[in-house]
Write a protein that holds these residues in place. Structure first.
Motif, PDB file in Angstrom:
ATOM      1  N   PRO A  81       0.825  -1.208   0.000  1.00 44.08           N
ATOM      2  CA  PRO A  81       0.000   0.000   0.000  1.00 44.08           C
ATOM      3  C   PRO A  81       0.864   1.265   0.000  1.00 44.08           C
ATOM      4  O   PRO A  81       1.804   1.394   0.778  1.00 44.08           O
ATOM      5  CB  PRO A  81      -0.791  -0.115   1.309  1.00 44.08           C
ATOM      6  CG  PRO A  81      -0.830  -1.576   1.603  1.00 44.08           C
ATOM      7  CD  PRO A  81       0.496  -2.112   1.122  1.00 44.08           C
ATOM      8  N   GLY A  82       0.554   2.167  -0.921  1.00 35.99           N
ATOM      9  CA  GLY A  82       1.231   3.456  -0.956  1.00 35.99           C
ATOM     10  C   GLY A  82       2.627   3.450  -1.533  1.00 35.99           C
ATOM     11  O   GLY A  82       3.335   4.453  -1.438  1.00 35.99           O
ATOM     12  N   ALA A  83       3.043   2.342  -2.150  1.00 34.31           N
ATOM     13  CA  ALA A  83       4.395   2.257  -2.692  1.00 34.31           C
ATOM     14  C   ALA A  83       4.352   1.785  -4.136  1.00 34.31           C
ATOM     15  O   ALA A  83       3.427   1.078  -4.552  1.00 34.31           O
ATOM     16  CB  ALA A  83       5.243   1.310  -1.859  1.00 34.31           C
ATOM     17  N   GLU A  84       5.358   2.181  -4.906  1.00 28.19           N
ATOM     18  CA  GLU A  84       5.491   1.657  -6.252  1.00 28.19           C
ATOM     19  C   GLU A  84       5.867   0.181  -6.184  1.00 28.19           C
ATOM     20  O   GLU A  84       6.593  -0.240  -5.281  1.00 28.19           O
ATOM     21  CB  GLU A  84       6.581   2.432  -7.013  1.00 28.19           C
ATOM     22  CG  GLU A  84       6.206   3.861  -7.359  1.00 28.19           C
ATOM     23  CD  GLU A  84       5.047   3.924  -8.350  1.00 28.19           C
ATOM     24  OE1 GLU A  84       5.062   3.137  -9.335  1.00 28.19           O
ATOM     25  OE2 GLU A  84       4.127   4.728  -8.135  1.00 28.19           O
ATOM     26  N   PRO A  85       5.385  -0.628  -7.125  1.00 27.20           N
ATOM     27  CA  PRO A  85       5.748  -2.046  -7.110  1.00 27.20           C
ATOM     28  C   PRO A  85       7.261  -2.229  -7.227  1.00 27.20           C
ATOM     29  O   PRO A  85       7.959  -1.420  -7.854  1.00 27.20           O
ATOM     30  CB  PRO A  85       5.027  -2.612  -8.331  1.00 27.20           C
ATOM     31  CG  PRO A  85       3.925  -1.649  -8.617  1.00 27.20           C
ATOM     32  CD  PRO A  85       4.445  -0.312  -8.215  1.00 27.20           C
ATOM     33  N   LEU A  86       7.740  -3.279  -6.633  1.00 33.90           N
ATOM     34  CA  LEU A  86       9.157  -3.621  -6.668  1.00 33.90           C
ATOM     35  C   LEU A  86       9.341  -4.891  -7.483  1.00 33.90           C
ATOM     36  O   LEU A  86       8.703  -5.907  -7.203  1.00 33.90           O
ATOM     37  CB  LEU A  86       9.679  -3.847  -5.249  1.00 33.90           C
ATOM     38  CG  LEU A  86      11.088  -4.429  -5.132  1.00 33.90           C
ATOM     39  CD1 LEU A  86      12.127  -3.375  -5.518  1.00 33.90           C
ATOM     40  CD2 LEU A  86      11.344  -4.944  -3.728  1.00 33.90           C
ATOM     41  N   ASP A  87      10.210  -4.835  -8.497  1.00 29.29           N
ATOM     42  CA  ASP A  87      10.562  -6.018  -9.272  1.00 29.29           C
ATOM     43  C   ASP A  87      11.969  -6.445  -8.883  1.00 29.29           C
ATOM     44  O   ASP A  87      12.911  -5.643  -8.921  1.00 29.29           O
ATOM     45  CB  ASP A  87      10.491  -5.723 -10.771  1.00 29.29           C
ATOM     46  CG  ASP A  87       9.054  -5.575 -11.255  1.00 29.29           C
ATOM     47  OD1 ASP A  87       8.307  -6.572 -11.202  1.00 29.29           O
ATOM     48  OD2 ASP A  87       8.674  -4.458 -11.649  1.00 29.29           O
ATOM     49  N   VAL A  88      12.098  -7.704  -8.513  1.00 28.38           N
ATOM     50  CA  VAL A  88      13.364  -8.231  -8.027  1.00 28.38           C
ATOM     51  C   VAL A  88      13.729  -9.467  -8.839  1.00 28.38           C
ATOM     52  O   VAL A  88      12.898 -10.375  -9.006  1.00 28.38           O
ATOM     53  CB  VAL A  88      13.277  -8.621  -6.533  1.00 28.38           C
ATOM     54  CG1 VAL A  88      14.631  -9.056  -6.010  1.00 28.38           C
ATOM     55  CG2 VAL A  88      12.735  -7.475  -5.710  1.00 28.38           C
ATOM     56  N   ALA A  89      14.947  -9.499  -9.317  1.00 28.25           N
ATOM     57  CA  ALA A  89      15.428 -10.689 -10.012  1.00 28.25           C
ATOM     58  C   ALA A  89      15.913 -11.715  -8.995  1.00 28.25           C
ATOM     59  O   ALA A  89      16.348 -11.355  -7.896  1.00 28.25           O
ATOM     60  CB  ALA A  89      16.560 -10.316 -10.960  1.00 28.25           C
ATOM     61  N   VAL A  90      15.816 -12.984  -9.340  1.00 32.29           N
ATOM     62  CA  VAL A  90      16.395 -14.018  -8.486  1.00 32.29           C
ATOM     63  C   VAL A  90      17.876 -13.719  -8.326  1.00 32.29           C
ATOM     64  O   VAL A  90      18.596 -13.584  -9.322  1.00 32.29           O
ATOM     65  CB  VAL A  90      16.190 -15.417  -9.095  1.00 32.29           C
ATOM     66  CG1 VAL A  90      16.940 -16.467  -8.296  1.00 32.29           C
ATOM     67  CG2 VAL A  90      14.716 -15.754  -9.166  1.00 32.29           C
TER      68      VAL A  90
ATOM     69  N   ILE B 190      -0.112 -14.364  14.743  1.00 34.58           N
ATOM     70  CA  ILE B 190      -0.423 -14.021  13.356  1.00 34.58           C
ATOM     71  C   ILE B 190      -1.884 -14.313  13.034  1.00 34.58           C
ATOM     72  O   ILE B 190      -2.524 -13.583  12.271  1.00 34.58           O
ATOM     73  CB  ILE B 190       0.513 -14.769  12.388  1.00 34.58           C
ATOM     74  CG1 ILE B 190       1.935 -14.198  12.477  1.00 34.58           C
ATOM     75  CG2 ILE B 190       0.017 -14.664  10.945  1.00 34.58           C
ATOM     76  CD1 ILE B 190       2.938 -14.890  11.575  1.00 34.58           C
ATOM     77  N   THR B 191      -2.453 -15.354  13.612  1.00 36.11           N
ATOM     78  CA  THR B 191      -3.848 -15.688  13.326  1.00 36.11           C
ATOM     79  C   THR B 191      -4.811 -14.620  13.840  1.00 36.11           C
ATOM     80  O   THR B 191      -5.958 -14.562  13.397  1.00 36.11           O
ATOM     81  CB  THR B 191      -4.222 -17.041  13.946  1.00 36.11           C
ATOM     82  OG1 THR B 191      -4.070 -16.979  15.367  1.00 36.11           O
ATOM     83  CG2 THR B 191      -3.365 -18.157  13.388  1.00 36.11           C
ATOM     84  N   THR B 192      -4.376 -13.789  14.777  1.00 31.75           N
ATOM     85  CA  THR B 192      -5.246 -12.741  15.319  1.00 31.75           C
ATOM     86  C   THR B 192      -5.176 -11.459  14.498  1.00 31.75           C
ATOM     87  O   THR B 192      -5.868 -10.483  14.817  1.00 31.75           O
ATOM     88  CB  THR B 192      -4.881 -12.417  16.778  1.00 31.75           C
ATOM     89  OG1 THR B 192      -3.594 -11.790  16.830  1.00 31.75           O
ATOM     90  CG2 THR B 192      -4.874 -13.672  17.630  1.00 31.75           C
ATOM     91  N   LEU B 193      -4.352 -11.428  13.458  1.00 34.78           N
ATOM     92  CA  LEU B 193      -4.200 -10.246  12.613  1.00 34.78           C
ATOM     93  C   LEU B 193      -5.076 -10.374  11.376  1.00 34.78           C
ATOM     94  O   LEU B 193      -5.045 -11.400  10.687  1.00 34.78           O
ATOM     95  CB  LEU B 193      -2.741 -10.075  12.191  1.00 34.78           C
ATOM     96  CG  LEU B 193      -1.703  -9.997  13.318  1.00 34.78           C
ATOM     97  CD1 LEU B 193      -0.295  -9.937  12.737  1.00 34.78           C
ATOM     98  CD2 LEU B 193      -1.970  -8.786  14.208  1.00 34.78           C
ATOM     99  N   ASP B 194      -5.841  -9.347  11.078  1.00 34.93           N
ATOM    100  CA  ASP B 194      -6.661  -9.329   9.876  1.00 34.93           C
ATOM    101  C   ASP B 194      -5.737  -9.307   8.658  1.00 34.93           C
ATOM    102  O   ASP B 194      -4.938  -8.375   8.513  1.00 34.93           O
ATOM    103  CB  ASP B 194      -7.551  -8.087   9.894  1.00 34.93           C
ATOM    104  CG  ASP B 194      -8.534  -8.044   8.742  1.00 34.93           C
ATOM    105  OD1 ASP B 194      -8.152  -8.418   7.613  1.00 34.93           O
ATOM    106  OD2 ASP B 194      -9.685  -7.614   8.951  1.00 34.93           O
ATOM    107  N   PRO B 195      -5.816 -10.318   7.763  1.00 38.79           N
ATOM    108  CA  PRO B 195      -4.898 -10.343   6.622  1.00 38.79           C
ATOM    109  C   PRO B 195      -5.020  -9.139   5.700  1.00 38.79           C
ATOM    110  O   PRO B 195      -4.083  -8.796   4.985  1.00 38.79           O
ATOM    111  CB  PRO B 195      -5.284 -11.633   5.883  1.00 38.79           C
ATOM    112  CG  PRO B 195      -6.010 -12.454   6.887  1.00 38.79           C
ATOM    113  CD  PRO B 195      -6.696 -11.481   7.793  1.00 38.79           C
ATOM    114  N   GLY B 196      -6.183  -8.480   5.712  1.00 34.54           N
ATOM    115  CA  GLY B 196      -6.389  -7.339   4.832  1.00 34.54           C
ATOM    116  C   GLY B 196      -5.913  -6.016   5.394  1.00 34.54           C
ATOM    117  O   GLY B 196      -5.624  -5.078   4.642  1.00 34.54           O
ATOM    118  N   THR B 197      -5.824  -5.925   6.738  1.00 35.78           N
ATOM    119  CA  THR B 197      -5.464  -4.651   7.362  1.00 35.78           C
ATOM    120  C   THR B 197      -4.274  -4.761   8.303  1.00 35.78           C
ATOM    121  O   THR B 197      -3.714  -3.732   8.693  1.00 35.78           O
ATOM    122  CB  THR B 197      -6.652  -4.110   8.174  1.00 35.78           C
ATOM    123  OG1 THR B 197      -6.928  -5.011   9.263  1.00 35.78           O
ATOM    124  CG2 THR B 197      -7.899  -3.980   7.294  1.00 35.78           C
TER     125      THR B 197
END
Length: 287
Positions: free
Chosen positions: A72-81, A218-225
């Motif tokens: 969110p709020g960032a340009e996509p990052l492309d990473v080579a192997v 981790i299970t208590t964290l909303d995956p979307g927010t």
């Protein structure tokens, strides 16, 4: 209703968002492309969503060249192997090994996560053995917490959600399976049947069920927010508490006789090859 593979999921970057697949290749160390990338701190210690909640908001996709990551709020990052010769030491729980460093991701990750971070790639999964307490000496695993795959069942989630809704008097939304980050989800079996499995066949692959999965924050964290709450741990503590931990799902190790990948597909038949009598709960450490 016969037991079927209801869905297949992989997580290209440990602790980041997963993706649902129609099919996936099962390799000795897990699904192809599953958790082969990981975020670490400047000392090489694994960073997970347990302590760095925004990791859950990263959306990675495997590309022909390597990886594309959105946040969110960032340009996509492309990473080579990265070049496998660019090894750095990393540590994940009790595992100490090396992985290839994708240096071009460091600045982007630091901005997105608000702390120094590095992205590494496990070019050779044979470097990381599975815990000898529950697996064979030659079993291997990617950057998953401890085991190649995690299986859950739709009936177990429904049983848990019944408790969540009753405890909240209907005010809590049903929990999605994404909270539990499984690789394979099985339909058509009773709730908690996975506790009793010891060997199971999914499509053309045999798996050993080696350990129940003790659940964490981790299970208590909303995956979307990435916002936290009390569920499902609060309800699991009521109905699924053993040895001071709460449990949901079972860890699997694939048995591939010649080591070659085998494809599993949504809708594949699931056959329980070996099971124990119900009632003992999940496979747990011997105290």
């Amino acid at each position: 209703m016969s037991a079927r593979l209801g869905s297949v999921h992989r997580y290209p970057v440990k602790s980041a968002r997963g993706e649902r697949l129609d099919e996936a290749s099962v390799e000795p160390w897990g699904l192809a492309g599953d958790r082969r990338w990981m975020v670490v701190d400047s000392d090489g210690l694994a960073l997970t969503a347990r302590e760095v909640h925004p990791l859950l908001l990263l959306h990675p996709e495997i590309t022909a060249a390597g990886l594309r990551v959105q946040a969110p709020g960032a340009e996509p990052l492309d990473v080579a192997v990265p070049d496998p010769d660019r090894q750095v030491p990393v540590r994940l729980w009790r595992s100490e090994l090396t992985a290839a460093h994708a240096e071009e991701a460091d600045a982007w990750l630091g901005e997105v996560l608000g702390r120094p971070a590095r992205l590494v790639h496990l070019d050779d999964p044979t470097r990381r053995p599975v815990s000898a307490e529950y697996a064979a000496p030659d079993d291997r695993v990617s950057f998953a917490d401890g085991y190649p795959l995690l299986v859950t069942t739709t009936a177990s989630l429904a049983a848990l959600n019944d408790v969540v809704l009753k405890r909240s008097q209907g005010t809590h939304e049903p929990l999605p399976m994404t909270r539990f980050r499984p690789n394979v989800v099985v339909d058509g079996v009773p709730a908690w049947a996975e506790d009793d499995w010891r060997r199971v066949r999914i499509g053309g692959v045999d798996f050993r069920a080696v350990k129940g999965c003790a659940r964490c924050v981790i299970t208590t964290l909303d995956p979307g927010t990435a916002e936290g709450g009390k569920e499902p741990i609060a309800s699991l503590a009521r109905i699924r508490r053993w040895d001071g931990a709460t449990w949901f799902g079972t860890n699997l190790v694939p048995d591939l006789p010649d080591g070659r990948p085998v494809t599993i597909r949504e809708g594949d038949a699931v056959e329980v090859l070996e099971a124990v009598e119900p009632g003992a709960g999940p496979i747990r450490p011997v105290r």
